[in-house]
Design an enzyme around this catalytic site. Structure first.
Site, PDB file in Angstrom:
ATOM      1  CE  LYS A 139      -0.934  -4.175   3.750  1.00  0.00           C
ATOM      2  NZ  LYS A 139      -1.550  -5.389   2.503  1.00  0.00           N
ATOM      3  CB  SER A 170      -0.752  -0.164   1.721  1.00  0.00           C
ATOM      4  OG  SER A 170      -1.418   1.209   1.847  1.00  0.00           O
ATOM      5  CE1 TYR A 217      -3.886  -2.655   5.421  1.00  0.00           C
ATOM      6  CE2 TYR A 217      -3.323  -0.206   4.862  1.00  0.00           C
ATOM      7  CZ  TYR A 217      -3.782  -1.240   5.304  1.00  0.00           C
ATOM      8  OH  TYR A 217      -3.780  -1.475   3.338  1.00  0.00           O
TER       9      TYR A 217
END
Ligand SMILES: NC(=O)c1ccc[n+]([C@@H]2O[C@H](COP(=O)([O-])OP(=O)(O)OC[C@H]3O[C@@H](n4cnc5c(N)ncnc54)[C@H](O)[C@@H]3O)[C@@H](O)[C@H]2O)c1
Length: 326
Positions: free
Chosen positions: A144, A116, A140
């Protein structure tokens, strides 16, 4: 089987790949399987399971003679990740370790990973290129980046691996058939599903977080990418990996940005629906603007976006109308 996976499965099937999906349905619906089959006119396999169940995953890889994996399984709500960090580390980071162990157990070494643009954090410069410093600002994003680093270490330690980390910008839109689209369980987090729920009367209005950013109309600007362009990106990456070893990172974005109000106006135009909205306080951590430099994916994978903002809004509206009738 989720949002991006279902569209990617369609494009893979249509280009001649055989597809088997492994999903625990925590944010997707089994009905999507039939819809993928209907669009592609081809059958595909499915195993219900959690990627952290290494034994079950290993068996599914083996029994279905899998040759390559596209890893999309993960929790993806940035705000929620700050409230439930351990759930995110378990599902996303630990889940990815389990997947790699399962792949190693059955000697599969081709992997496309859903990363992302969140890994970049606050822009030092724009557009973000793949060499931009990475300073994610939430669990988050940390997940990643950790997974990407793990994959780089893996490819360094074992030269048989072929890995593509795809850094998605803001996926929106739906398949043109209106049969599949973004369909989150519970309250949606992303902008387009919220607009959809306002358009079909499930929500009274859209909340826009801040109109005092230094952009043309004060609302945040994002690099929106049509989910079908993104699906094509996975296909191109997978094809490219057949001929290339190592671990490689690519931005998948359009290379330009639109504001929340520009997206809203475009949606209103194609749907002929008024979308009421209110301006509320900025969300902590939201950026004013960001967009991708996309030259690397174009030069190496031969991929770039082909669909416009209008295509995004038209396909989303088509999906929203259709899902209301289901
Ligand atoms: N949609 C976005 O805005 C966006 C942007 C950048 C990156 N990504 C990444 O792309 C991937 C796919 O995103 P999406 O938008 O399609 O999300 P999604 O929630 O629609 O799809 C994810 C799928 O993974 C499944 N899943 C989650 N945890 C699992 C587990 N432990 N075991 C098995 N299955 C599990 C869910 O049931 C769901 O079907 C995610 O990894 C996400 O972080 C998404």
């Amino acid at each position: 089987m989720g949002y991006i996976g279902s569209h990617t499965a369609v494009q893979l099937l249509l280009s001649g790949y055989q597809v088997h999906i492994y999903d625990n349905l925590c944010n997707s619906n089994i009905d999507t399987l039939q819809r993928i089959k209907r669009i592609a006119g081809k059958d595909l396999g499915f195993t219900y399971g959690d990627i952290r169940d290494t034994q079950k995953l290993t068996a599914a890889l083996k029994e279905n003679s899998i040759e390559a994996v596209i890893h999309l399984a993960g929790l993806k709500a940035v705000g929620e990740s700050s409230k439930k960090p351990i759930e995110y580390y378990s599902n996303n980071t630990q889940g990815s370790i389990s997947l790699i162990q399962a792949m190693q157990a059955v000697h599969i070494s081709t992997l496309v990973f859903s990363s992302s643009a969140t890994v970049y954090g606050d822009p030092v410069y724009l557009p973000y290129d793949e060499a931009h410093p990475t300073f994610p600002t939430n669990p988050y994003g940390h997940n990643k980046l950790q997974i990407e680093q793990m994959l780089h270490d893996l490819a360094f330690s074992d030269k048989n691996w072929r890995i593509a980390c795809l850094r998605y910008f803001n996926p929106v839109g739906a398949h043109e058939s209106g049969l599949i689209g973004e369909n989150p369980n519970g309250i949606p987090n992303n902008l387009m599903p919220v607009i959809g729920q306002v358009a079909n009367g499930k929500l009274a209005q859209l909340s826009i977080f801040g109109n005092d950013y230094s952009t043309s109309d004060g609302t945040g600007k994002r690099d929106y990418i049509h989910v079908m362009d993104l699906a094509d990106g996975h296909l191109m990456a997978l094809n490219w990996l057949q001929e290339n070893l190592g671990c490689h990172t690519f931005n998948l974005g359009s290379g330009s940005s639109f504001s929340v109000l520009e997206l809203l106006r475009c949606f209103e135009k194609v749907s002929a629906k008024k979308i009421p909205y209110q301006i509320v306080a900025r969300r902590p951590g939201d950026l004013s603007e960001y967009y991708a430099k996309v030259d690397k994916a174009e030069k190496i994978l031969g991929w770039k976006t082909r669909r416009s903002l209008e295509d995004i809004c038209t396909s989303s509206w088509n999906w929203i109308k259709n899902s209301k009738n289901n």
